[in-house]
Design a protein around this motif. Structure first.
Motif, PDB file in Angstrom:
ATOM      1  N   ILE A   1      -2.944  -9.957  -7.414  1.00  0.00           N
ATOM      2  CA  ILE A   1      -3.124  -9.091  -6.240  1.00  0.00           C
ATOM      3  C   ILE A   1      -4.250  -9.637  -5.367  1.00  0.00           C
ATOM      4  O   ILE A   1      -5.365  -9.852  -5.846  1.00  0.00           O
ATOM      5  N   GLN A   2      -3.971  -9.849  -4.101  1.00  0.00           N
ATOM      6  CA  GLN A   2      -4.941 -10.405  -3.164  1.00  0.00           C
ATOM      7  C   GLN A   2      -5.708  -9.330  -2.394  1.00  0.00           C
ATOM      8  O   GLN A   2      -6.650  -9.639  -1.673  1.00  0.00           O
ATOM      9  N   LEU A   3      -5.309  -8.082  -2.517  1.00  0.00           N
ATOM     10  CA  LEU A   3      -5.890  -7.002  -1.721  1.00  0.00           C
ATOM     11  C   LEU A   3      -7.124  -6.431  -2.403  1.00  0.00           C
ATOM     12  O   LEU A   3      -7.140  -6.270  -3.633  1.00  0.00           O
ATOM     13  N   PRO A   4      -8.178  -6.079  -1.640  1.00  0.00           N
ATOM     14  CA  PRO A   4      -9.398  -5.533  -2.249  1.00  0.00           C
ATOM     15  C   PRO A   4      -9.261  -4.052  -2.570  1.00  0.00           C
ATOM     16  O   PRO A   4      -8.556  -3.313  -1.887  1.00  0.00           O
ATOM     17  N   GLY A   5      -9.930  -3.613  -3.637  1.00  0.00           N
ATOM     18  CA  GLY A   5     -10.040  -2.186  -3.904  1.00  0.00           C
ATOM     19  C   GLY A   5      -9.050  -1.654  -4.923  1.00  0.00           C
ATOM     20  O   GLY A   5      -7.901  -2.084  -4.982  1.00  0.00           O
ATOM     21  N   THR A   6      -9.526  -0.686  -5.716  1.00  0.00           N
ATOM     22  CA  THR A   6      -8.662  -0.034  -6.710  1.00  0.00           C
ATOM     23  C   THR A   6      -7.500   0.680  -6.047  1.00  0.00           C
ATOM     24  O   THR A   6      -6.388   0.739  -6.597  1.00  0.00           O
ATOM     25  N   HIS A   7      -7.740   1.254  -4.849  1.00  0.00           N
ATOM     26  CA  HIS A   7      -6.653   1.960  -4.169  1.00  0.00           C
ATOM     27  C   HIS A   7      -5.486   1.021  -3.880  1.00  0.00           C
ATOM     28  O   HIS A   7      -4.325   1.437  -3.922  1.00  0.00           O
ATOM     29  N   ASN A   8      -5.766  -0.259  -3.623  1.00  0.00           N
ATOM     30  CA  ASN A   8      -4.675  -1.205  -3.382  1.00  0.00           C
ATOM     31  C   ASN A   8      -3.975  -1.625  -4.668  1.00  0.00           C
ATOM     32  O   ASN A   8      -2.785  -1.947  -4.647  1.00  0.00           O
ATOM     33  N   VAL A   9      -4.690  -1.620  -5.801  1.00  0.00           N
ATOM     34  CA  VAL A   9      -4.020  -1.853  -7.086  1.00  0.00           C
ATOM     35  C   VAL A   9      -3.004  -0.730  -7.329  1.00  0.00           C
ATOM     36  O   VAL A   9      -1.868  -0.979  -7.772  1.00  0.00           O
ATOM     37  N   LEU A  10      -3.399   0.493  -7.003  1.00  0.00           N
ATOM     38  CA  LEU A  10      -2.471   1.628  -7.142  1.00  0.00           C
ATOM     39  C   LEU A  10      -1.279   1.484  -6.198  1.00  0.00           C
ATOM     40  O   LEU A  10      -0.136   1.787  -6.569  1.00  0.00           O
ATOM     41  N   ASN A  11      -1.523   1.007  -4.971  1.00  0.00           N
ATOM     42  CA  ASN A  11      -0.417   0.769  -4.043  1.00  0.00           C
ATOM     43  C   ASN A  11       0.563  -0.258  -4.610  1.00  0.00           C
ATOM     44  O   ASN A  11       1.781  -0.107  -4.489  1.00  0.00           O
ATOM     45  N   VAL A  12       0.028  -1.305  -5.237  1.00  0.00           N
ATOM     46  CA  VAL A  12       0.889  -2.340  -5.838  1.00  0.00           C
ATOM     47  C   VAL A  12       1.668  -1.761  -7.012  1.00  0.00           C
ATOM     48  O   VAL A  12       2.874  -2.029  -7.167  1.00  0.00           O
ATOM     49  N   LEU A  13       1.011  -0.962  -7.839  1.00  0.00           N
ATOM     50  CA  LEU A  13       1.715  -0.321  -8.961  1.00  0.00           C
ATOM     51  C   LEU A  13       2.887   0.528  -8.463  1.00  0.00           C
ATOM     52  O   LEU A  13       3.974   0.516  -9.047  1.00  0.00           O
ATOM     53  N   ALA A  14       2.659   1.256  -7.374  1.00  0.00           N
ATOM     54  CA  ALA A  14       3.736   2.064  -6.790  1.00  0.00           C
ATOM     55  C   ALA A  14       4.845   1.170  -6.253  1.00  0.00           C
ATOM     56  O   ALA A  14       6.036   1.425  -6.481  1.00  0.00           O
ATOM     57  N   ALA A  15       4.472   0.099  -5.553  1.00  0.00           N
ATOM     58  CA  ALA A  15       5.475  -0.810  -4.975  1.00  0.00           C
ATOM     59  C   ALA A  15       6.327  -1.449  -6.065  1.00  0.00           C
ATOM     60  O   ALA A  15       7.547  -1.575  -5.918  1.00  0.00           O
ATOM     61  N   VAL A  16       5.698  -1.840  -7.176  1.00  0.00           N
ATOM     62  CA  VAL A  16       6.446  -2.448  -8.290  1.00  0.00           C
ATOM     63  C   VAL A  16       7.481  -1.465  -8.831  1.00  0.00           C
ATOM     64  O   VAL A  16       8.643  -1.824  -9.074  1.00  0.00           O
ATOM     65  N   ALA A  17       7.070  -0.216  -9.024  1.00  0.00           N
ATOM     66  CA  ALA A  17       8.003   0.792  -9.541  1.00  0.00           C
ATOM     67  C   ALA A  17       9.178   0.990  -8.593  1.00  0.00           C
ATOM     68  O   ALA A  17      10.338   1.101  -9.024  1.00  0.00           O
ATOM     69  N   ILE A  18       8.904   1.026  -7.294  1.00  0.00           N
ATOM     70  CA  ILE A  18       9.977   1.228  -6.307  1.00  0.00           C
ATOM     71  C   ILE A  18      10.938   0.039  -6.307  1.00  0.00           C
ATOM     72  O   ILE A  18      12.167   0.216  -6.304  1.00  0.00           O
ATOM     73  N   VAL A  19      10.387  -1.167  -6.338  1.00  0.00           N
ATOM     74  CA  VAL A  19      11.234  -2.373  -6.344  1.00  0.00           C
ATOM     75  C   VAL A  19      12.080  -2.423  -7.620  1.00  0.00           C
ATOM     76  O   VAL A  19      13.266  -2.771  -7.569  1.00  0.00           O
ATOM     77  N   LYS A  20      11.496  -2.073  -8.763  1.00  0.00           N
ATOM     78  CA  LYS A  20      12.268  -2.038 -10.015  1.00  0.00           C
ATOM     79  C   LYS A  20      13.399  -1.024  -9.931  1.00  0.00           C
ATOM     80  O   LYS A  20      14.530  -1.301 -10.337  1.00  0.00           O
TER      81      LYS A  20
END
Length: 454
Positions: A276-295
């Motif tokens: 993940i290239q984005l700063p901040g824990t909030h962006n890790v959460l955004n990535v976790l959400a995006a992964v679930a949606i893509v799956k």
């Protein structure tokens, strides 16, 4: 839609413009109502290639519309208050009050993945779109509140396409249909100047899943503490995202890897967190959400990882503008509510000079005052309608110097004067922009322009 239905489109903005030709093609008699002068409305319609459409304009356009007989449906522009007296009068007369989002939900030939939340919508929606495009096996259409009308793509959408929509509370408030896949990223006070209360705001958000069937799915953060504000009970399959293993279907992190657990409890390692290239824990959460949606969409995780590794963010979201005199200037103009600014403060470890303030959406700044007191902020420059609210909230919890200014240019200039080498000047307003700018994008662009002239 049967012949001879009379419908009205209220507000001829970006969202509603494509609705005019669509409803005409469905055989409806269309009236366009807008607060602008009638000749201006007619000129806009002529520019769209549409003429001879009845229009109602001027200051009392809603009252005039409420007197139109046999009005079947009124489609309101998203950002307006939905219970104004003329609108309530139309409801009493039997007119259905709806919106263009609900029409799109009904007529879109492909299943829709809808994403909402108080923060992170655009980043998550963009990431999902990038990952699905990287996958390349289907046509991908991304739009909604993200700034692109999917009506422009409507004729190209096929049943097997991927359709991803960012959805605001305003767009969801009047819908009576829900997307096949829905995600609520978070919920915190926002837009209370329009919704009136946190309860009404939560109810509007809940419409993203309220009309789902058991074949649909809903993604929520774990634990989903805001569900008790929504009253609606999810009918579809529910999965979750969290930094820690929640034991349910969805995404989480184990040993620095993002993992996905499906509904049969089978685990898939996706990619390491350091991708993940984005700063901040909030962006890790955004990535976790995006992964679930893509799956859930059936997208490929190798494509998802490639998209993540090259994704450095969306403009106006912790956007690094320039380093000048060893001072970093960051544009976080998207921060139109306190929780977004609090997330930005957590993401930056260097000493901060914060620029904050803007239009008053009737939000509480007490928590932000506490967060500033416990952050690396050493000066705050405040401006706009919420200037005094912010100053008082900060003063309650710290002795950090607060400097009041009248203009945006003064704010950047003052920040530059108090910043030292190694500092970050952060524009993260915790307020909307409407007292000085048309939108947060214009505010962020102005910040870029001023900084690049330093």
């Amino acid at each position: 839609m049967s012949q001879q239905k009379t419908v009205a489109i209220v507000g001829l903005g970006v969202n509603n413009r494509p609705l005019v030709p669509f409803l005409l093609a469905q055989g409806a008699e269309v009236i366009v109502a807008d607060k602008r002068p009638e000749e201006v409305i007619r000129e806009s319609l002529r520019e769209m290639g549409l003429g001879d459409i009845p229009v109602l304009g001027g200051e009392h356009y809603l009252s005039a519309l409420s007197r139109v007989p046999h009005l079947d449906t009124v489609y309101l522009t998203p950002g307006m208050v939905k219970n104004l007296p003329p609108i309530e009068q139309m409801r009493k007369q039997g007119t259905k009050i709806s919106c263009e989002t609900d029409v799109f939900f009904q007529y879109c030939p492909a299943p829709i993945m809808g994403i909402t939340g108080s923060a992170g919508k655009t980043t998550t929606t963009t990431l999902v779109g990038e990952a699905l495009r990287e996958d390349g096996t289907r046509l991908v259409f991304v739009g909604g509140n993200i700034g692109h009308s999917l009506w422009d793509d409507f004729r190209h959408i096929r049943p097997d396409s991927w359709v991803v929509m960012e959805l605001s509370s305003f767009q969801l408030e009047l819908v009576e249909h829900s997307p096949h896949g829905a995600a609520i990223l978070n919920l915190s006070p926002n837009h209370l100047d329009i919704h009136g209360s946190m309860s009404s705001y939560a109810q509007a958000k809940s419409h993203i899943f309220q009309f789902q069937s058991p074949d649909d799915w809903l993604l929520l953060p774990y634990p989903p503490t805001f569900l008790n504000m929504m009253e609606a009970v999810p009918e579809g399959r529910v999965l979750y995202f969290s930094l820690e293993d929640h034991g349910q279907a969805g995404t989480f992190i184990t040993q620095d890897w993002i993992m996905f657990r499906d509904f049969s409890h089978a685990l898939t390692p996706c990619f390491p967190v350091n991708s993940i290239q984005l700063p901040g824990t909030h962006n890790v959460l955004n990535v976790l959400a995006a992964v679930a949606i893509v799956k859930m969409a059936g997208g490929d995780m190798h494509a998802m990882r490639r998209a993540i590794e090259r994704f450095h963010g969306v403009p106006h979201r912790l956007e690094k503008v320039r380093k000048h005199d060893n001072i970093l200037y960051i544009n976080d103009s998207i921060a139109t509510a306190p929780d977004r600014t609090m997330a930005a403060l957590r993401a930056i470890t260097d000493p901060i000079v914060l620029i904050a303030g803007g239009y008053d959406k009737h939000l509480d700044y007490d928590a932000l005052g506490q967060a500033i007191a416990h952050s690396s902020v050493h000066h705050v420059i405040v401006l706009g309608q919420v200037r005094e609210k912010l100053a008082q909230a900060i003063a309650r919890y710290s002795t950090i110097p607060v400097m009041r200014v009248d203009t945006f240019e003064q704010a950047v200039d003052t920040a530059r004067q108090v910043a030292k080498a190694g500092d970050t000047v952060l524009l993260s307003p915790a307020a909307a922009s409407y007292d000085m700018f048309q939108n947060f994008e214009e505010r962020g662009q102005r910040f870029r322009e001023i900084v690049n002239r330093l």
